[in-house]
Design a protein around this motif. Sequence first.
Motif: not given
Length: 639
Positions: A123-128, A93-101, A59-64, A216-220
Amino acid sequence: MSSTIPPAEAAETPESPGGAGLPEPVASSFQVDLRGLVDLLSHHLYSSPRVYVRELLQNAVDAITARQAHDPGAVVRIRLSAGAGRVSIEDTGIGLTAAEAHSLLATIGRSSKRGGEHGLETTRQEFLGQFGIGLLACFVIARRIRVVTRSARDPQAAPVEWLATDDGSYTVRELPHEARPEPGTTVHLEARPGAEEWTVPAQVEQLARDYGSLLPYDITFRDTSDGAPDDAAAAPRPITDRPAVWDRPYPTPAARRTALAGHCARLFGFSPLDSIDLDLPVAGVRGVAYVLPEPTSPAHRSGHRVHLKGMLLTDQADNLLPDWAFFVRAVLDTDTLRPTASRENLYDDETLAAVREALGARIRTWLAELAASEPERLAAFLRVHHLGVKSLARHDAELLGLMLPWLPFETSDGSMSLEEFAAAHTDIHFTRTVEEFRQIAPIAAAHGLGVINAGYTYDADLLALLPAVRPGIKVTELDAGAVTDRLDPVPAEAELALTGFLSTARIRLEAQSCDVVLRAFQPVGVPALHLDDRQARQERDRVSAQESADSLWSGILGSLRGSAPRARLVLNHNNPLVRRIASIPDGELAGTAVESLYGQALLMAQRPLRPADSSLLNRAFLGLLEWATHSAGTEGTQK
């Protein structure tokens, strides 16, 4: 939680199915029992609760990914932490509004990646993520999930808190702007009783490394448990380790092989004989196959490690490579192959079939390159995995021709390659069983008969291909006649003198469907040789079945009787024991001795004994004992 179906989609028919004058149907919503659904996921979709870490990372990677599509210059990061029965993950990442939540987090099966108002279809093909299950999987270990998020698409929107419990209820409320100044999302999980082991920091960190080391993104990761050290050792530790070991630059090929060997030892627990690059740019596949250092069974299906866009999909993919490639363990990353619904294996479709064939071709090319330029490495490989190469070569005449100088076979001239053996014998015979070969090999070697043991896996198939690869070579299955013809005949006067003995021997073995012939052969120490072939065995089986069948089947089996050759007991006239037996004047004793020679020849051939053979052996043994004890008693009386 409920999965809502809009009324306009629930009823698409232009008129009521009940007819004129009846009330219109009322659109309703499906109700979903969250606890029942989580139980279904835990026991039937996911193999282990460990997948919740993958879902958080996914979810985090897809949001970014969505954030970068919206704002390519945004700074992106993912921070994971665990301690005291809690796990948290923060992304920019992209985050959500109240309606989207409300719409996306609380509706099972809906995904922000499906397009439409909230989606980014381009960009759907980039999502996990592909199935819209989202945070639901986290309830396999959590009793409560708290999400604090702020939308990057609507900078004026306030941060939102979405709070859900495993009884299916949730709340959504807006927070002050200072609660989350930057766009992104933080997810907090609180473990439910009995699932605390899955939130232990060391466990979470290891799972994150397993799943996310190639993302592909830095994770700690940071340990936030009580008592965790506060010094530099407790600083966030990197989870990602990019680029993949097979994509890194190395000063020399030897340095690269050493690095890959170390990677294999850490990943699979063994030091490989060699490594094979699996690079298919057109198919979006990149990785490496490691050659096992020990022999393995062809029936063994190796578990290969597959990453999908950097995220570990499975470490038990058994459909990635052809069945014949059982001598390697592979690890690769792909962005084209489809996952199953649980995202724990590969979906076996036409794309996977094409990739599997291409990866098999890459392994075949590696073998050809070794044969052409590095014969010592090829020889070392074949000493361990010749069975796998034989499995491949039986479907590929070109590869068989390439491997002929290297593939070992057991022959009457010793262990050697088909190339060497074919140079010495243009007429090649083979046996279908190891036992038959071991009986005939010393005799065949002494008389110049070229015989190969085809009783091992794949050898008979390869011998059948040999004439196509090496024209002029004749390959036939060994039969009793071929062996008998190679043995030296006994002088006519000597065989004539033994006519009575041979007649007695043939009568005694008639019940065994076995002929008796006299020959002179080496080695002298072998008194008798039992020769058989497939046709003779089939005829014996037919006779045995006919004897035990009812009248109907007995007649049918009797009509199937053909002119198939019978088994042969070849007596060695060079053997002193055979000559002494042939000179016994007592016909009954001579017959018992012949039965003993027949039984000994069967045992030397290591053939399974039929009931009739066992009965003959017992009778011959007891007969000889009776003769020996009777003779001893008679001599004692005379004395």
